[in-house]
Design an enzyme around this catalytic site. Structure first.
Site: not given
Length: 376
Positions: A152, A213, A267
């Site tokens: 990341d 969501c 979720c």
């Protein structure tokens, strides 16, 4: 960089090495490993459309390095395959819904409650890469192998790559979902020039008709399923955004002062998520259940001390105070909060002072009504 031309025997050895990678990764705390070919031609058009819409906001590097995202071999020369790794991070008993419904508390995204994941995962992927190199020297004695781990912090389309590697599917909220583990996990990659056998299984997208969501997002940050407008996302606004937070988003931010987990918390697939046993991902300094006012009254030295080794530190003390000021503006009316806001304004930067003024206006307006979420 010279390419490989493996014999059938070498291909068998690479298949065996791929099995060893699974074992090494689990020993190092990863829950899942998959290998893909790195061909992202199907993602190129989607990325270009997203950038053309300006959904990256001030994250200019997304556009500047898009070719590396679309073609991994441009990021790491000679890349033939990409090893994607999953590490679960959800801390045990952090009661995210309870904290969100306690407006005097500070909600911090669950991934940031412990130590910064970047260094931890990169170091462990580097250990896996070292083991791969040692084995590759035996399989290809005349040709050195090249591996490079990423976590990341480089132009990597990690979710599409992980999807190709069989780790799950990209959900309507643009996060990766695993059928057996939900979405509370980090991803990391090892780019390699070794011609490993790659995943041939593609996880079925099981979002179905569910749009929970999309509907729960406080700032209506999803223009459509599978597309996120970062400019409206609370994670972007509180972390990546270095300037003022637009006023239209402040009230619906509530007590979210570093990131937002709403689209994950709701979720249905996260009922399968398991708490992480990783010690470094457990909450530190009481950040899973801290009062907004307590955190706002930290001075810069305290902030730096309590966020050492944490992802929170990347926003700096100014960003921390800016976000907390909004949280205090959304908190229940309190003379103590009003006094603290006025006191801190004396030494605040111009950016923070403007957010303190907004918070004071909210606190001093007894008729205020905070909307639950915005409509697009």
């Amino acid at each position: 960089m010279q390419g490989y031309n493996p014999t059938p025997e070498q291909m068998l050895a690479l298949a065996a090495l791929a099995e060893k990678i699974q074992l090494w990764a689990r020993e190092l705390g990863f829950q899942q490993i998959g290998i893909s070919d790195g061909n992202l031609s199907s993602e190129a058009e989607r990325l270009e459309e997203w950038l053309d819409e300006g959904y990256n906001g001030t994250m200019a590097w997304m556009a500047e390095r898009q070719e590396m995202r679309k073609q991994p071999e441009k990021l790491h020369e000679g890349t033939r395959c990409i090893i994607s790794a999953r590490m679960d991070y959800l801390p045990d008993s952090t009661e995210q819904i309870k904290i969100l419904k306690s407006p005097e508390k500070a909600y911090i995204s669950r991934y940031a409650l412990g130590r910064d994941y970047h260094k931890l995962i990169r170091k462990r992927l580097a250990k896996v890469a070292e083991k791969i190199n040692a084995e590759a020297c035996i399989i290809f004695p005349d040709q050195p192998a090249h591996q490079r781990p990423f976590v990341d912090s480089a132009p990597v389309l990690e979710r599409p790559l992980a999807e190709k590697a069989g780790l799950g599917w990209v959900g309507k909220h643009t996060l990766l979902i695993n059928q057996y583990a939900g979405s509370w996990f980090f991803l990391g990659e090892i780019f390699t020039d070794l011609p490993f056998p790659t995943n041939t299984f593609t996880a079925e997208n099981k979002c179905g008709d569910c749009e929970a969501c999309l509907k729960v997002c406080p700032t209506a940050a999803f223009p459509k399923p599978y597309q996120l407008d970062a400019r409206r996302c609370i994670a972007y606004l509180t972390i990546e955004n270095k300037g003022p937070i637009p006023q239209e988003y402040r009230a619906v931010m509530g007590n979210r002062v570093f990131g937002c987990d709403d689209c994950q918390a709701i979720c249905p697939w996260n009922k399968y998520a398991q708490p992480s046993g990783e010690k470094d991902f457990q909450p530190r300094h009481g950040l899973a259940n801290s009062d907004l006012l307590t955190l706002f009254l930290w001075n810069e030295d305290t902030f730096l001390k309590n966020t050492e080794g944490s992802a929170i530190r990347r926003i700096g003390f100014e960003g921390w105070q800016r976000n907390l000021a909004i949280g205090l503006g959304n908190a229940p009316h309190s003379n103590e909060i009003i006094q603290a806001l006025r006191s801190q304004k004396n030494t605040a930067s111009t950016l923070v002072a403007e957010h303190i003024d907004w918070a004071l206006a909210q606190q001093l307006n007894p008729q205020r009504k905070r909307p639950r979420k915005l409509q697009r």
